[in-house]
Design an enzyme around this catalytic site. Structure first.
Site, PDB file in Angstrom:
ATOM      1  CB  ALA A  12      -8.838   6.278  -2.826  1.00 10.95           C
ATOM      2  CB  SER A  13      -8.830   0.701  -0.861  1.00 11.68           C
ATOM      3  OG  SER A  13      -7.927   0.825   0.216  1.00 11.68           O
ATOM      4  NE  ARG A  14      -8.033  -0.279   4.182  1.00 13.89           N
ATOM      5  CZ  ARG A  14      -7.264  -0.115   5.250  1.00 13.89           C
ATOM      6  NH1 ARG A  14      -7.784   0.342   6.360  1.00 13.89           N
ATOM      7  NH2 ARG A  14      -5.986  -0.422   5.200  1.00 13.89           N
ATOM      8  CB  SER A 141      -2.566  13.730  11.707  1.00 15.76           C
ATOM      9  OG  SER A 141      -3.067  13.413  12.990  1.00 15.76           O
ATOM     10  CE1 TYR A 154      -0.882   8.663  11.225  1.00 16.21           C
ATOM     11  CE2 TYR A 154      -1.369  10.255  12.957  1.00 16.21           C
ATOM     12  CZ  TYR A 154      -1.703   9.647  11.766  1.00 16.21           C
ATOM     13  OH  TYR A 154      -2.847  10.019  11.104  1.00 16.21           O
ATOM     14  CE  LYS A 158      -0.565  11.363   8.687  1.00 13.97           C
ATOM     15  NZ  LYS A 158      -1.021  11.288   7.284  1.00 13.97           N
TER      16      LYS A 158
HETATM   17  P1  NAP Z   1      -7.478   3.772   6.848  1.00 18.29           P
HETATM   18  O1  NAP Z   1      -8.958   3.639   6.931  1.00 18.29           O
HETATM   19  O2  NAP Z   1      -6.595   2.910   7.657  1.00 18.29           O
HETATM   20  O3  NAP Z   1      -7.073   3.651   5.286  1.00 18.29           O
HETATM   21  C1  NAP Z   1      -5.742   3.815   4.922  1.00 18.29           C
HETATM   22  C2  NAP Z   1      -5.640   3.841   3.423  1.00 18.29           C
HETATM   23  O4  NAP Z   1      -4.251   4.033   3.078  1.00 18.29           O
HETATM   24  C3  NAP Z   1      -6.080   2.542   2.775  1.00 18.29           C
HETATM   25  O5  NAP Z   1      -6.765   2.843   1.578  1.00 18.29           O
HETATM   26  C4  NAP Z   1      -4.761   1.843   2.461  1.00 18.29           C
HETATM   27  O6  NAP Z   1      -4.797   1.027   1.300  1.00 18.29           O
HETATM   28  C5  NAP Z   1      -3.869   3.027   2.152  1.00 18.29           C
HETATM   29  N1  NAP Z   1      -2.451   2.718   2.273  1.00 18.29           N
HETATM   30  C6  NAP Z   1      -1.758   2.350   3.371  1.00 18.29           C
HETATM   31  N2  NAP Z   1      -0.466   2.131   3.054  1.00 18.29           N
HETATM   32  C7  NAP Z   1      -0.352   2.372   1.723  1.00 18.29           C
HETATM   33  C8  NAP Z   1       0.724   2.317   0.802  1.00 18.29           C
HETATM   34  N3  NAP Z   1       1.955   1.987   1.199  1.00 18.29           N
HETATM   35  N4  NAP Z   1       0.477   2.631  -0.493  1.00 18.29           N
HETATM   36  C9  NAP Z   1      -0.764   2.973  -0.909  1.00 18.29           C
HETATM   37  N5  NAP Z   1      -1.825   3.043  -0.080  1.00 18.29           N
HETATM   38  C10 NAP Z   1      -1.627   2.736   1.215  1.00 18.29           C
HETATM   39  O7  NAP Z   1      -7.021   5.269   7.187  1.00 18.29           O
HETATM   40  P2  NAP Z   1      -7.849   6.627   7.342  1.00 18.29           P
HETATM   41  O8  NAP Z   1      -8.253   6.751   8.740  1.00 18.29           O
HETATM   42  O9  NAP Z   1      -8.854   6.757   6.261  1.00 18.29           O
HETATM   43  O10 NAP Z   1      -6.657   7.676   7.127  1.00 18.29           O
HETATM   44  C11 NAP Z   1      -6.417   8.291   5.880  1.00 18.29           C
HETATM   45  C12 NAP Z   1      -5.397   9.387   6.082  1.00 18.29           C
HETATM   46  O11 NAP Z   1      -5.887  10.320   7.046  1.00 18.29           O
HETATM   47  C13 NAP Z   1      -4.055   8.880   6.621  1.00 18.29           C
HETATM   48  O12 NAP Z   1      -3.006   9.639   6.066  1.00 18.29           O
HETATM   49  C14 NAP Z   1      -4.177   9.168   8.104  1.00 18.29           C
HETATM   50  O13 NAP Z   1      -2.915   9.302   8.707  1.00 18.29           O
HETATM   51  C15 NAP Z   1      -4.958  10.453   8.086  1.00 18.29           C
HETATM   52  N6  NAP Z   1      -5.643  10.738   9.340  1.00 18.29           N
HETATM   53  C16 NAP Z   1      -6.639   9.908   9.799  1.00 18.29           C
HETATM   54  C17 NAP Z   1      -7.269  10.217  10.991  1.00 18.29           C
HETATM   55  C18 NAP Z   1      -8.389   9.393  11.555  1.00 18.29           C
HETATM   56  O14 NAP Z   1      -8.819   9.693  12.662  1.00 18.29           O
HETATM   57  N7  NAP Z   1      -8.877   8.389  10.864  1.00 18.29           N
HETATM   58  C19 NAP Z   1      -6.868  11.350  11.717  1.00 18.29           C
HETATM   59  C20 NAP Z   1      -5.863  12.154  11.231  1.00 18.29           C
HETATM   60  C21 NAP Z   1      -5.256  11.836  10.027  1.00 18.29           C
HETATM   61  P3  NAP Z   1      -4.858  -0.607   1.397  1.00 18.29           P
HETATM   62  O15 NAP Z   1      -6.034  -0.929   2.256  1.00 18.29           O
HETATM   63  O16 NAP Z   1      -5.010  -1.001  -0.020  1.00 18.29           O
HETATM   64  O17 NAP Z   1      -3.561  -1.017   2.011  1.00 18.29           O
END
Ligand code: NAP
Length: 248
Positions: A12-14, A141, A154, A158
């Site tokens: 949840a950091s970003r 996803s 990936y 998912k």
């Molecule tokens: P993001 O901006 O890259 O952020 C990823 C987050 O996951 C960060 O808070 C990161 O924390 C955390 N994280 C990664 N590895 C971790 C670990 N081992 N333990 C704890 N935290 C961890 O990603 P996002 O786009 O928001 O995606 C969030 C979710 O939605 C993911 O599951 C992604 O697969 C899914 N999703 C995203 C999209 C898209 O288009 N963006 C589409 C489909 C699904 P740190 O920064 O502290 O490492």
């Protein structure tokens, strides 16, 4: 201790996780903002939540570590007495064509995206069973529904999350614990920012809405699944994708 309901949002950091944390806090939850490496960004999310008059704390945990997830859940239940909502959002990509994909890149994605969700559910499940209540919301996803060239690791992770969601939903239904997944399409976060403009344009062509989604549009659906309005909804995968997966 808190007299509020408690929600844990992993990663949840970003991005989407930060939007979910802010939305659940606005809905009245005390939110645990989990992060792995981005301590400062997680603290900024907490600061924004507190500035809005709501409550949150940032806790570090690498979700790919089974024992660390156990310690995280134990700390939450010891400090706050309960856990009401678990959002498994932490995720990574290590994209590449299969014939060039290393075993390390395959394993890293499975360990975080799929095993991470298993780890937290395995530990939080005991608390949910004791309470006879709980909401588990996994972030899957559209790649897990449709597959995607260059994302075998990936998409497999998912698709695994989707199978995990449906199976655990069956196992926990008799205790009124719901388990659902949200399957985002393309959402404007760091994950998508890493793409080139031409790649983004190519993707947008396949979105019936004609635009990339916002993290808050995913958070709205997570908030619904966490709410009392979704008390009879379990084992479902809700795509939040501007129509990308229509017809799959
Ligand atoms: P993001 O901006 O890259 O952020 C990823 C987050 O996951 C960060 O808070 C990161 O924390 C955390 N994280 C990664 N590895 C971790 C670990 N081992 N333990 C704890 N935290 C961890 O990603 P996002 O786009 O928001 O995606 C969030 C979710 O939605 C993911 O599951 C992604 O697969 C899914 N999703 C995203 C999209 C898209 O288009 N963006 C589409 C489909 C699904 P740190 O920064 O502290 O490492």
């Amino acid at each position: 201790m808190s007299d509020k309901r408690i929600a844990l949002v992993t990663g949840a950091s970003r991005g989407i996780g930060a939007a979910v944390a802010k939305r659940l806090a606005a809905d009245g939850y005390f939110v645990v903002v989990n992060y792995n490496g981005s301590a400062q960004r997680a603290q900024e999310v907490v600061t924004q939540i507190v500035a809005a008059g709501n409550d949150a704390v940032a806790l570090q945990c690498d979700v790919s570590d089974f024992d660390a997830c156990g310690e995280l859940i134990a700390r939450i239940t010891a400090d706050y007495g309960r856990l009401d909502v678990l959002v498994n959002n932490a995720g990574i990509t290590r994209d590449g064509l299969l014939m060039r994909m290393s075993e390390a890149d395959f394993d890293a994605v499975i360990d975080t995206n799929l095993k991470g969700a298993f780890h937290t559910i395995r530990h939080a499940g005991r608390q949910f069973l004791k309470q006879r209540s709980g909401r588990i919301i996994n972030i899957a996803s559209v790649s897990g529904l449709l597959g995607n060239a260059g994302q075998a690791n990936y998409a497999a992770s998912k698709a695994g999350v989707i199978g995990l969601t449906k199976s655990v939903a069956r196992e926990l239904a008799s205790r009124q614990i719901t388990v659902n997944a949200v399957a985002p399409g393309f959402i404007a976060t760091d994950m998508v920012d890493a793409m080139t403009d031409s790649a983004k344009a190519a993707v947008t062509d396949h979105i019936p809405f004609g635009r990339i989604g916002e993290p808050e549009e995913v958070a709205d659906v997570v908030a619904f699944l966490a709410s009392d309005a979704a008390r009879y909804v379990t084992g479902q995968i809700i795509a939040v994708d501007g129509g990308m997966s229509i017809g799959c």
